[in-house]
Write a protein that holds these residues in place. Sequence first.
Motif, mmCIF file in Angstrom:
data_model
loop_
_atom_site.group_PDB
_atom_site.id
_atom_site.type_symbol
_atom_site.label_atom_id
_atom_site.label_comp_id
_atom_site.label_asym_id
_atom_site.label_seq_id
_atom_site.Cartn_x
_atom_site.Cartn_y
_atom_site.Cartn_z
ATOM 1 N N ASN A 56 0.836 -1.214 0.000
ATOM 2 C CA ASN A 56 0.000 0.000 0.000
ATOM 3 C C ASN A 56 0.864 1.255 0.000
ATOM 4 O O ASN A 56 0.514 2.260 -0.613
ATOM 5 N N TRP A 57 1.978 1.187 0.705
ATOM 6 C CA TRP A 57 2.902 2.316 0.749
ATOM 7 C C TRP A 57 3.439 2.604 -0.643
ATOM 8 O O TRP A 57 3.543 3.752 -1.059
ATOM 9 N N ARG A 58 3.763 1.562 -1.383
ATOM 10 C CA ARG A 58 4.263 1.744 -2.744
ATOM 11 C C ARG A 58 3.222 2.424 -3.618
ATOM 12 O O ARG A 58 3.562 3.241 -4.471
ATOM 13 N N ASP A 59 1.951 2.090 -3.409
ATOM 14 C CA ASP A 59 0.883 2.701 -4.201
ATOM 15 C C ASP A 59 0.789 4.203 -3.947
ATOM 16 O O ASP A 59 0.641 4.984 -4.874
ATOM 17 N N GLY A 60 0.861 4.626 -2.698
ATOM 18 C CA GLY A 60 0.730 6.040 -2.350
ATOM 19 C C GLY A 60 2.027 6.816 -2.453
ATOM 20 O O GLY A 60 2.023 8.043 -2.550
ATOM 21 N N ARG A 61 3.125 6.105 -2.448
ATOM 22 C CA ARG A 61 4.431 6.742 -2.465
ATOM 23 C C ARG A 61 4.663 7.544 -3.736
ATOM 24 O O ARG A 61 5.289 8.608 -3.704
ATOM 25 N N GLY A 62 4.158 7.073 -4.857
ATOM 26 C CA GLY A 62 4.349 7.783 -6.123
ATOM 27 C C GLY A 62 3.812 9.202 -6.066
ATOM 28 O O GLY A 62 4.473 10.137 -6.528
ATOM 29 N N GLU A 63 2.647 9.368 -5.476
ATOM 30 C CA GLU A 63 2.058 10.703 -5.350
ATOM 31 C C GLU A 63 2.886 11.582 -4.421
ATOM 32 O O GLU A 63 3.139 12.752 -4.720
ATOM 33 N N ILE A 64 3.314 11.027 -3.313
ATOM 34 C CA ILE A 64 4.150 11.781 -2.376
ATOM 35 C C ILE A 64 5.466 12.161 -3.044
ATOM 36 O O ILE A 64 5.954 13.288 -2.904
ATOM 37 N N ASP A 65 6.030 11.235 -3.784
ATOM 38 C CA ASP A 65 7.290 11.486 -4.484
ATOM 39 C C ASP A 65 7.131 12.653 -5.463
ATOM 40 O O ASP A 65 7.992 13.536 -5.533
ATOM 41 N N GLU A 66 6.032 12.664 -6.210
ATOM 42 C CA GLU A 66 5.767 13.761 -7.149
ATOM 43 C C GLU A 66 5.632 15.095 -6.415
ATOM 44 O O GLU A 66 6.140 16.128 -6.877
ATOM 45 N N GLN A 67 4.949 15.088 -5.285
ATOM 46 C CA GLN A 67 4.774 16.322 -4.518
ATOM 47 C C GLN A 67 6.110 16.818 -3.972
ATOM 48 O O GLN A 67 6.380 18.027 -3.995
ATOM 49 N N LEU A 68 6.945 15.912 -3.486
ATOM 50 C CA LEU A 68 8.260 16.319 -2.998
ATOM 51 C C LEU A 68 9.114 16.874 -4.129
ATOM 52 O O LEU A 68 9.841 17.854 -3.946
ATOM 53 N N THR A 69 9.027 16.267 -5.303
ATOM 54 C CA THR A 69 9.758 16.773 -6.465
ATOM 55 C C THR A 69 9.286 18.177 -6.814
ATOM 56 O O THR A 69 10.095 19.065 -7.102
ATOM 57 N N SER A 70 7.983 18.403 -6.777
ATOM 58 C CA SER A 70 7.430 19.735 -7.059
ATOM 59 C C SER A 70 7.900 20.766 -6.040
ATOM 60 O O SER A 70 8.247 21.897 -6.397
ATOM 61 N N ILE A 71 7.931 20.376 -4.781
ATOM 62 C CA ILE A 71 8.403 21.289 -3.728
ATOM 63 C C ILE A 71 9.855 21.673 -3.982
ATOM 64 O O ILE A 71 10.232 22.840 -3.867
ATOM 65 N N LYS A 72 10.671 20.695 -4.358
ATOM 66 C CA LYS A 72 12.075 20.991 -4.631
ATOM 67 C C LYS A 72 12.200 21.924 -5.836
ATOM 68 O O LYS A 72 13.002 22.862 -5.823
ATOM 69 N N GLU A 73 11.410 21.694 -6.880
ATOM 70 C CA GLU A 73 11.452 22.555 -8.071
ATOM 71 C C GLU A 73 11.005 23.980 -7.737
ATOM 72 O O GLU A 73 11.613 24.946 -8.202
ATOM 73 N N ILE A 74 9.968 24.107 -6.933
ATOM 74 C CA ILE A 74 9.491 25.436 -6.523
ATOM 75 C C ILE A 74 10.574 26.156 -5.729
ATOM 76 O O ILE A 74 10.834 27.345 -5.935
ATOM 77 N N THR A 75 11.221 25.436 -4.825
ATOM 78 C CA THR A 75 12.308 26.012 -4.032
ATOM 79 C C THR A 75 13.432 26.504 -4.939
ATOM 80 O O THR A 75 13.946 27.619 -4.773
ATOM 81 N N GLN A 76 13.809 25.688 -5.919
ATOM 82 C CA GLN A 76 14.873 26.083 -6.849
ATOM 83 C C GLN A 76 14.448 27.291 -7.679
ATOM 84 O O GLN A 76 15.254 28.184 -7.941
ATOM 85 N N ASN A 77 13.176 27.341 -8.077
ATOM 86 C CA ASN A 77 12.674 28.497 -8.833
ATOM 87 C C ASN A 77 12.730 29.780 -7.999
ATOM 88 O O ASN A 77 13.034 30.854 -8.523
ATOM 89 N N ILE A 78 12.433 29.668 -6.716
ATOM 90 C CA ILE A 78 12.517 30.836 -5.824
ATOM 91 C C ILE A 78 13.963 31.318 -5.751
ATOM 92 O O ILE A 78 14.228 32.520 -5.864
ATOM 93 N N ILE A 79 14.886 30.393 -5.568
ATOM 94 C CA ILE A 79 16.305 30.758 -5.499
ATOM 95 C C ILE A 79 16.733 31.442 -6.788
ATOM 96 O O ILE A 79 17.368 32.504 -6.762
ATOM 97 N N THR A 80 16.390 30.855 -7.923
ATOM 98 C CA THR A 80 16.776 31.417 -9.224
ATOM 99 C C THR A 80 16.166 32.797 -9.422
ATOM 100 O O THR A 80 16.862 33.743 -9.812
ATOM 101 N N PHE A 81 14.876 32.945 -9.149
ATOM 102 C CA PHE A 81 14.196 34.221 -9.361
ATOM 103 C C PHE A 81 14.820 35.330 -8.519
ATOM 104 O O PHE A 81 15.166 36.399 -9.030
ATOM 105 N N PHE A 82 14.962 35.090 -7.223
ATOM 106 C CA PHE A 82 15.477 36.138 -6.354
ATOM 107 C C PHE A 82 16.963 36.406 -6.594
ATOM 108 O O PHE A 82 17.419 37.541 -6.443
ATOM 109 N N SER A 83 17.702 35.387 -6.994
ATOM 110 C CA SER A 83 19.107 35.617 -7.352
ATOM 111 C C SER A 83 19.199 36.505 -8.585
ATOM 112 O O SER A 83 20.033 37.420 -8.646
ATOM 113 N N ASP A 84 18.344 36.231 -9.575
ATOM 114 C CA ASP A 84 18.320 37.054 -10.785
ATOM 115 C C ASP A 84 17.924 38.492 -10.476
ATOM 116 O O ASP A 84 18.548 39.438 -10.959
ATOM 117 N N VAL A 85 16.884 38.664 -9.673
ATOM 118 C CA VAL A 85 16.429 40.012 -9.308
ATOM 119 C C VAL A 85 17.524 40.749 -8.548
ATOM 120 O O VAL A 85 17.800 41.921 -8.814
#
Length: 107
Positions: A56-85
């Motif tokens: 069951n964990w394997r079934d739900g893990r994919g969704e959690i994994d995607e959300q964690l990946t999105s959080i990391k991408e958002i964090t990197q986008n914040i760093i890039t945006f504010f560094s550029d500004v």
Amino acid sequence: MSGENLGIPFEALESFGGEVDSIKSRMNGLGRTFDGYEDDLGDSGVVEALDSFVDNWRDGRGEIDEQLTSIKEITQNIITFFSDVDGEYAAELSEDGSGGGGQQQAV
């Protein structure tokens, strides 16, 4: 908010990305952890319950994994945006000589 400075903790955000990767790695290794102790658990009912949990964990893990990946991408986008500004503002201050010299600018 008048007079307050906006401070972006880039180092903390960058280390947060590494922590997200660590969480994902540990989360994805959970089934292998249980497999290593299967012989020590004794009762087959416990083993079956843990196997069911891991499945069951394997079934739900994919969704959690995607959300964690999105959080990391958002964090990197914040760093890039504010560094550029920050870089753009620093360049503007260097170019027009208004780096605190008290000069008036045309209106």
